[in-house]
Design an enzyme around this catalytic site. Structure first.
Site, mmCIF file in Angstrom:
data_model
loop_
_atom_site.group_PDB
_atom_site.id
_atom_site.type_symbol
_atom_site.label_atom_id
_atom_site.label_comp_id
_atom_site.label_asym_id
_atom_site.label_seq_id
_atom_site.Cartn_x
_atom_site.Cartn_y
_atom_site.Cartn_z
ATOM 1 N N LYS A 13 0.281 -1.277 0.186
ATOM 2 C CA LYS A 13 -0.212 -0.143 -0.205
ATOM 3 C C LYS A 13 0.639 1.036 -0.044
ATOM 4 O O LYS A 13 0.517 2.203 -0.737
ATOM 5 C CB LYS A 13 -0.670 -0.123 1.339
ATOM 6 C CG LYS A 13 -1.770 -1.558 1.542
ATOM 7 C CD LYS A 13 -2.723 -0.787 2.471
ATOM 8 C CE LYS A 13 -1.905 -0.206 3.918
ATOM 9 N NZ LYS A 13 -1.233 -2.133 4.384
ATOM 10 N N ARG A 85 -9.544 1.212 8.608
ATOM 11 C CA ARG A 85 -8.866 -0.101 8.836
ATOM 12 C C ARG A 85 -10.164 -1.253 9.583
ATOM 13 O O ARG A 85 -9.672 -2.388 10.180
ATOM 14 C CB ARG A 85 -8.009 0.057 9.662
ATOM 15 C CG ARG A 85 -6.284 -0.854 9.435
ATOM 16 C CD ARG A 85 -5.646 -0.534 10.160
ATOM 17 N NE ARG A 85 -4.918 -1.452 9.875
ATOM 18 C CZ ARG A 85 -3.816 -0.572 9.548
ATOM 19 N NH1 ARG A 85 -3.794 0.241 9.037
ATOM 20 N NH2 ARG A 85 -2.009 -1.162 9.396
ATOM 21 N N ARG A 123 11.745 -6.708 4.710
ATOM 22 C CA ARG A 123 11.559 -5.505 5.848
ATOM 23 C C ARG A 123 12.016 -5.126 6.717
ATOM 24 O O ARG A 123 12.693 -3.921 7.482
ATOM 25 C CB ARG A 123 9.853 -4.888 5.444
ATOM 26 C CG ARG A 123 9.940 -3.655 5.704
ATOM 27 C CD ARG A 123 8.418 -2.622 5.330
ATOM 28 N NE ARG A 123 8.293 -3.061 6.842
ATOM 29 C CZ ARG A 123 6.362 -2.640 6.563
ATOM 30 N NH1 ARG A 123 6.050 -2.312 5.851
ATOM 31 N NH2 ARG A 123 5.801 -2.901 7.603
ATOM 32 N N ARG A 129 11.458 -1.856 11.843
ATOM 33 C CA ARG A 129 10.508 -1.114 12.143
ATOM 34 C C ARG A 129 9.966 -2.311 13.479
ATOM 35 O O ARG A 129 9.967 -3.842 13.496
ATOM 36 C CB ARG A 129 9.772 -1.264 11.436
ATOM 37 C CG ARG A 129 9.034 0.084 11.084
ATOM 38 C CD ARG A 129 8.022 -0.322 9.768
ATOM 39 N NE ARG A 129 6.830 -0.605 9.988
ATOM 40 C CZ ARG A 129 5.558 -0.215 9.955
ATOM 41 N NH1 ARG A 129 5.078 0.020 8.544
ATOM 42 N NH2 ARG A 129 4.379 -1.214 10.330
ATOM 43 N N ARG A 140 -0.395 -8.698 13.208
ATOM 44 C CA ARG A 140 -0.795 -7.888 12.696
ATOM 45 C C ARG A 140 -1.729 -8.322 11.567
ATOM 46 O O ARG A 140 -3.393 -7.925 11.122
ATOM 47 C CB ARG A 140 -0.073 -6.269 11.813
ATOM 48 C CG ARG A 140 0.567 -6.083 12.437
ATOM 49 C CD ARG A 140 2.370 -5.269 13.263
ATOM 50 N NE ARG A 140 2.496 -4.808 11.104
ATOM 51 C CZ ARG A 140 3.095 -4.715 10.577
ATOM 52 N NH1 ARG A 140 4.002 -5.471 11.445
ATOM 53 N NH2 ARG A 140 2.928 -3.638 9.655
HETATM 54 P P1 AMP Z 1 0.247 0.584 9.162
HETATM 55 O O1 AMP Z 1 2.211 1.555 9.087
HETATM 56 O O2 AMP Z 1 -0.581 1.271 8.115
HETATM 57 O O3 AMP Z 1 1.072 -0.904 9.255
HETATM 58 O O4 AMP Z 1 0.180 0.834 10.594
HETATM 59 C C1 AMP Z 1 0.249 0.754 11.673
HETATM 60 C C2 AMP Z 1 0.232 0.688 13.134
HETATM 61 O O5 AMP Z 1 -0.635 2.029 13.169
HETATM 62 C C3 AMP Z 1 -0.796 -0.741 13.246
HETATM 63 O O6 AMP Z 1 -0.372 -1.843 13.246
HETATM 64 C C4 AMP Z 1 -1.804 -0.046 14.043
HETATM 65 O O7 AMP Z 1 -1.751 0.683 14.720
HETATM 66 C C5 AMP Z 1 -2.187 2.093 13.403
HETATM 67 N N1 AMP Z 1 -3.364 1.852 12.381
HETATM 68 C C6 AMP Z 1 -2.664 3.051 11.415
HETATM 69 N N2 AMP Z 1 -3.909 3.187 10.808
HETATM 70 C C7 AMP Z 1 -5.117 3.214 12.307
HETATM 71 C C8 AMP Z 1 -6.398 2.836 11.878
HETATM 72 N N3 AMP Z 1 -6.796 3.556 10.958
HETATM 73 N N4 AMP Z 1 -6.694 2.487 12.413
HETATM 74 C C9 AMP Z 1 -6.104 2.216 13.772
HETATM 75 N N5 AMP Z 1 -4.874 1.997 14.155
HETATM 76 C C10 AMP Z 1 -3.959 1.911 13.155
#
Ligand code: AMP
Length: 184
Positions: A13, A85, A123, A129, A140
């Site tokens: 994404k 999400r 990654r 990370r 996740r």
């Molecule tokens: P990502 O970089 O998109 O994988 O997001 C990393 C982390 O950010 C996720 O594992 C959640 O803890 C938090 N996060 C990102 N977007 C959301 C969302 N829309 N709702 C809740 N938590 C989010």
């Protein structure tokens, strides 16, 4: 243009969102990046959400709406990457913003689970990370299956969904996205 990207962690994404931004001029709203920036800056919000980020669980909805709502109203449009999400977030987003700010299309980047795990572990080696450890990756992916994947049907029922094969090389995925959007 207003687009929502849906995909499991590791589906591409972020990479594809950045390329679509360069193509369309819309604003890239990557909620994970925004939250990590707050965490790294040590802001009050960043301290509140750190535990969720590190464990791979979803941050409370209120925090997301506070971050996202001021951004989506930009006339440049948006590429939403990581939000909504859950169906609850999508419903509340629709209620709070109305038709002028609703997405034009929702693109689901579909990738096999074995490929997702391999990409995320790679990654982990490259970016370090804290949520890219094997145990957190599994969590996740489970959060995606349980809380995020119902969005696929939610948007399909609203005739907004297109499924793109995200398992290919990034250039091929991007060509698929552009074709789906009628941009190439
Ligand atoms: P990502 O970089 O998109 O994988 O997001 C990393 C982390 O950010 C996720 O594992 C959640 O803890 C938090 N996060 C990102 N977007 C959301 C969302 N829309 N709702 C809740 N938590 C989010």
């Amino acid at each position: 243009m207003r687009l929502v990207l849906i995909g499991a962690p590791g589906s591409g994404k972020g990479t594809q969102g950045e390329r679509l931004v360069a193509e369309t001029g819309a604003q890239h709203i990557a909620t994970g990046d925004l939250l990590r920036a707050e965490q790294q800056a040590g802001s009050k919000l960043g301290r509140e959400v750190g535990g969720y980020l590190n464990s791979g669980s979803l941050v409370p909805d209120e925090v997301l709406f506070e971050l996202v709502l001021p951004l989506v109203r930009s006339p440049a449009g948006y590429i939403l990457d990581g939000f909504p999400r859950s169906v609850a977030q999508a419903e509340r987003f629709a209620e709070l913003t109305g038709p002028d700010t609703a997405p034009d299309r929702v693109l689901y980047l579909q990738v096999a689970k074995s490929e997702l795990v391999a990409r995320l572990l790679r990654r982990a080696g490259e970016q370090g990370r804290p949520d890219d450890t094997e145990a957190v990756i599994r969590h996740r992916l489970q959060v995606f299956d349980e809380q995020t994947s119902p969005l696929i049907d939610y948007y399909r029922q609203r005739d907004l969904l297109a499924v793109v094969d995200g398992g290919q090389q990034p250039d091929a995925v991007y060509r698929g996205l552009l074709g789906t959007l009628g941009l190439r």
